[in-house]
Design a protein around this motif. Structure first.
Motif, mmCIF file in Angstrom:
data_model
loop_
_atom_site.group_PDB
_atom_site.id
_atom_site.type_symbol
_atom_site.label_atom_id
_atom_site.label_comp_id
_atom_site.label_asym_id
_atom_site.label_seq_id
_atom_site.Cartn_x
_atom_site.Cartn_y
_atom_site.Cartn_z
ATOM 1 N N VAL A 263 18.035 114.050 6.100
ATOM 2 C CA VAL A 263 18.099 114.926 7.282
ATOM 3 C C VAL A 263 19.524 115.457 7.382
ATOM 4 C CG1 VAL A 263 17.627 115.144 9.751
ATOM 5 C CG2 VAL A 263 16.386 113.434 8.411
ATOM 6 N N PRO A 264 19.828 116.551 6.669
ATOM 7 C CA PRO A 264 21.213 117.035 6.586
ATOM 8 C C PRO A 264 21.711 117.761 7.828
ATOM 9 C CG PRO A 264 19.755 118.427 5.282
ATOM 10 C CD PRO A 264 18.918 117.284 5.771
ATOM 11 N N SER A 265 20.925 117.824 8.877
ATOM 12 C CA SER A 265 21.336 118.506 10.103
ATOM 13 C C SER A 265 22.691 118.000 10.581
ATOM 14 C CB SER A 265 20.291 118.276 11.197
ATOM 15 O OG SER A 265 20.797 118.644 12.464
ATOM 16 N N ALA A 266 23.529 118.920 11.061
ATOM 17 C CA ALA A 266 24.833 118.544 11.620
ATOM 18 C C ALA A 266 24.687 117.681 12.864
ATOM 19 C CB ALA A 266 25.629 119.807 11.949
ATOM 20 N N ALA A 267 23.511 117.713 13.489
ATOM 21 C CA ALA A 267 23.268 116.893 14.675
ATOM 22 C C ALA A 267 22.972 115.442 14.329
ATOM 23 C CB ALA A 267 22.104 117.471 15.482
ATOM 24 N N ASN A 268 22.740 115.151 13.070
ATOM 25 C CA ASN A 268 22.406 113.797 12.621
ATOM 26 C C ASN A 268 23.702 113.063 12.279
ATOM 27 O OD1 ASN A 268 21.223 111.493 11.547
ATOM 28 N ND2 ASN A 268 20.664 112.478 9.607
ATOM 29 N N GLY A 269 24.173 112.203 13.195
ATOM 30 C CA GLY A 269 25.463 111.557 13.015
ATOM 31 C C GLY A 269 25.391 110.052 13.118
ATOM 32 N N LEU A 270 26.567 109.440 13.133
ATOM 33 C CA LEU A 270 26.698 107.983 13.079
ATOM 34 C C LEU A 270 27.597 107.474 14.198
ATOM 35 C CD1 LEU A 270 26.375 105.234 11.551
ATOM 36 C CD2 LEU A 270 28.408 105.875 10.223
ATOM 37 N N CYS A 271 27.157 106.397 14.844
ATOM 38 C CA CYS A 271 28.036 105.569 15.659
ATOM 39 C C CYS A 271 28.507 104.445 14.746
ATOM 40 C CB CYS A 271 27.286 105.013 16.868
ATOM 41 S SG CYS A 271 28.200 103.729 17.755
ATOM 42 N N LEU A 272 29.746 104.516 14.304
ATOM 43 C CA LEU A 272 30.264 103.509 13.377
ATOM 44 C C LEU A 272 30.690 102.284 14.174
ATOM 45 C CD1 LEU A 272 31.055 102.993 10.327
ATOM 46 C CD2 LEU A 272 33.385 103.397 11.102
ATOM 47 N N CYS A 273 29.898 101.223 14.091
ATOM 48 C CA CYS A 273 30.220 99.966 14.765
ATOM 49 C C CYS A 273 30.774 99.005 13.717
ATOM 50 C CB CYS A 273 28.986 99.384 15.432
ATOM 51 S SG CYS A 273 29.309 97.790 16.228
ATOM 52 N N THR A 274 32.066 98.731 13.799
ATOM 53 C CA THR A 274 32.702 97.872 12.802
ATOM 54 C C THR A 274 32.246 96.424 12.941
ATOM 55 O OG1 THR A 274 34.622 97.610 14.269
ATOM 56 C CG2 THR A 274 34.735 99.339 12.577
ATOM 57 N N GLY A 275 31.731 96.058 14.106
ATOM 58 C CA GLY A 275 31.212 94.711 14.271
ATOM 59 C C GLY A 275 29.871 94.537 13.599
ATOM 60 N N PRO A 286 36.788 100.424 6.034
ATOM 61 C CA PRO A 286 37.710 101.569 5.917
ATOM 62 C C PRO A 286 37.156 102.655 5.008
ATOM 63 C CG PRO A 286 38.888 99.488 5.679
ATOM 64 C CD PRO A 286 37.432 99.162 5.636
ATOM 65 N N GLY A 287 36.509 102.254 3.927
ATOM 66 C CA GLY A 287 35.915 103.236 3.024
ATOM 67 C C GLY A 287 34.796 104.017 3.680
ATOM 68 N N VAL A 289 34.667 104.832 6.846
ATOM 69 C CA VAL A 289 35.308 105.842 7.683
ATOM 70 C C VAL A 289 35.707 107.049 6.826
ATOM 71 C CG1 VAL A 289 37.264 106.362 9.187
ATOM 72 C CG2 VAL A 289 36.134 104.132 9.346
ATOM 73 N N GLU A 290 36.268 106.784 5.662
ATOM 74 C CA GLU A 290 36.709 107.875 4.791
ATOM 75 C C GLU A 290 35.538 108.684 4.251
ATOM 76 O OE1 GLU A 290 38.952 105.862 1.825
ATOM 77 O OE2 GLU A 290 40.581 105.305 3.193
ATOM 78 N N ARG A 291 34.486 108.002 3.814
ATOM 79 C CA ARG A 291 33.386 108.701 3.139
ATOM 80 C C ARG A 291 32.376 109.316 4.106
ATOM 81 N NH1 ARG A 291 34.524 104.254 -0.175
ATOM 82 N NH2 ARG A 291 33.036 102.907 0.918
ATOM 83 N N LEU A 292 32.185 108.710 5.274
ATOM 84 C CA LEU A 292 31.200 109.197 6.230
ATOM 85 C C LEU A 292 31.845 109.906 7.416
ATOM 86 C CD1 LEU A 292 28.963 105.969 6.335
ATOM 87 C CD2 LEU A 292 28.579 108.029 4.967
ATOM 88 N N GLY A 293 33.147 110.101 7.356
ATOM 89 C CA GLY A 293 33.917 110.534 8.514
ATOM 90 C C GLY A 293 33.400 111.757 9.223
ATOM 91 N N THR A 294 32.985 112.776 8.484
ATOM 92 C CA THR A 294 32.519 114.005 9.110
ATOM 93 C C THR A 294 31.320 113.747 10.015
ATOM 94 O OG1 THR A 294 33.301 115.322 7.248
ATOM 95 C CG2 THR A 294 31.627 116.324 8.640
ATOM 96 N N ARG A 295 30.540 112.729 9.683
ATOM 97 C CA ARG A 295 29.332 112.418 10.449
ATOM 98 C C ARG A 295 29.592 111.474 11.618
ATOM 99 N NH1 ARG A 295 24.412 115.020 9.123
ATOM 100 N NH2 ARG A 295 24.388 115.474 6.890
ATOM 101 N N VAL A 327 40.974 100.043 8.987
ATOM 102 C CA VAL A 327 40.024 100.929 9.654
ATOM 103 C C VAL A 327 40.766 101.945 10.510
ATOM 104 C CG1 VAL A 327 38.250 101.027 11.456
ATOM 105 C CG2 VAL A 327 38.082 99.314 9.657
ATOM 106 N N MET A 328 41.734 101.478 11.283
ATOM 107 C CA MET A 328 42.460 102.389 12.162
ATOM 108 C C MET A 328 43.255 103.415 11.361
ATOM 109 S SD MET A 328 42.836 103.148 15.345
ATOM 110 C CE MET A 328 42.508 101.679 16.332
ATOM 111 N N ARG A 329 43.823 102.997 10.254
ATOM 112 C CA ARG A 329 44.541 103.950 9.405
ATOM 113 C C ARG A 329 43.599 105.073 8.967
ATOM 114 N NH1 ARG A 329 46.183 100.591 5.985
ATOM 115 N NH2 ARG A 329 48.278 100.239 6.831
ATOM 116 N N ALA A 330 42.376 104.703 8.596
ATOM 117 C CA ALA A 330 41.400 105.700 8.166
ATOM 118 C C ALA A 330 40.962 106.586 9.325
ATOM 119 C CB ALA A 330 40.193 105.005 7.538
#
Length: 389
Positions: A263-275, A286-287, A289-295, A327-330
């Protein structure tokens, strides 16, 4: 460009006040219309009333957590069309009411699951904890799920039997309530019998089918989200592996990447929960954050300490296994690269100091989260200053 600092608020019945959240240093709250039954429409009038209450306290509201996905959507049940239509209407109303990020999850039946809500730490503070053996004891000896023994290693089955035998009736009731009776932000509350029946309603739905149902949901609602400028962000599974024989399909970076590919829609995103992601050692936070950052449209920054045999507990925000400095650096690099401020909240803070004597939602006392927010704020500012230096 710094993160937008937020704190979760469970509405007018939350023991933590909006004034307390403002004094913590947060600029916004993350909240929901928890009083609306799952599957019903969130009306624009109700959204505006909640916004007026928040803004009167000097805070903002741009992130919803969560707009629940009804179980009949997850199961692709007979009521799917009506429930999808309600979800689309709620998204349009939220956009009209000034919300731009909507968090949801696709976990069957249970939201985040723990087996101890007040595990004492060496310093006397209390933390949330998960033990696989306790889950097995409940599953095998209280719930009595058919075929449950096949989901656990023989040593775990034996340990669960010993654990159950050593528990008195109060301990067994407490374990049951902790697992299934409903937690802050959870979508349902069950009795043991209700939960067993609900688990049975997922018979025949394996991970592949649940993934297909998730894709169908997103394909149905993302066009409306795009039209109204809403970013839908999926929260990962917590814990990030199957429990009670129920599949979980948002547990790894590969799961998320596959969802974005389908589902490549720009509306399809991620809540990145590090826990949540951090419970698994194979998730490179950290990776990610770098690879999925746009989402990434929303950040839950917390840390867990992994323990043997699949157990873990909530660590202090800058400790544990989250590699929070990296993670914060990324995150700092991502915000600078994209020129945007990502909403963030600390999560599952320890119960500590004066909050030890207060009734607060498990994981959502004020002082533990305020400590976490302060630590994360300082880490981000220090990281940014170092990069500028």
């Amino acid at each position: 460009m710094f993160m937008t600092q937020t704190m979760r608020w469970f509405g007018p019945n939350d023991p933590v006040s909006l004034q307390g959240i403002r004094q913590s240093g947060a600029r916004e709250v993350v909240t929901a219309l928890h009083e609306v039954p799952n599957g019903d429409v969130w009306t624009l009038d109700a959204i505006r009333v909640r916004r007026a209450e928040i803004e009167a306290a000097g805070l903002g509201w741009t992130v919803v957590e969560s707009l629940p996905v009804h179980e009949d959507i997850k199961r692709r049940g007979a009521d799917w069309d009506r429930l999808i239509d309600h979800y689309r209407t709620s998204l349009a109303n939220l956009a009209a009411g000034g919300v731009s990020v909507v968090t949801y999850n696709f976990m069957p039946l249970l939201d985040w699951t723990r087996t101890d809500l007040a595990w004492e730490l060496p310093d006397g503070a209390r933390a949330l904890r998960f033990e696989q053996e306790a889950v097995a004891a409940y599953d095998l000896h209280i719930l009595g799920r058919s075929g449950a023994a096949d989901d656990y290693a023989p040593a775990m089955v034996e340990g669960a039997a010993c654990r159950f035998a050593a528990m008195d009736d109060d301990a067994r009731r407490r374990l049951s309530r902790t697992i299934i009776a409903g937690l802050p932000g959870s979508e349902e509350s069950f009795t043991d019998a209700d939960f067993l029946a609900a688990v049975g309603s997922y018979d025949g739905i394996d991970a592949a089918q649940l993934r297909a149902n998730h894709v169908a949901f997103l394909e149905a609602v993302c066009p409306v989200a795009e039209q109204h400028g809403i970013r839908l962000v999926v929260h990962p599974d917590d814990p990030p592996f199957p429990i009670f024989g129920l599949p979980r399909v948002v547990s790894t970076e590969a799961d998320v990447a596959d969802l974005f590919a389908k589902v490549p829609s720009a509306a399809n995103g991620l809540c990145l929960c590090t826990g949540s992601f951090g419970v698994r050692a194979d998730n490179d936070l950290p990776g990610m954050v770098e690879r999925l950052g746009t989402r990434i449209g929303f950040l839950h920054l917390r840390s867990v300490q992994r323990e043997p045999n699949g157990a873990f507990h909530e660590a202090a925000h800058l400790e544990g296994d989250a590699a929070m400095v990296d993670v914060m650096r990324a995150v700092v690099a991502l915000q600078r690269r994209e020129g945007r401020s990502i909403p963030m909240r600390p999560d599952h803070g320890h119960q500590m100091l004066d909050d030890l004597g207060r009734d607060t939602n498990p994981g959502y006392s004020l002082l533990g989260r305020m400590r976490g927010l302060a630590e994360l704020r300082g880490l981000e500012r220090g990281m940014a200053a170092a990069l500028d230096g």
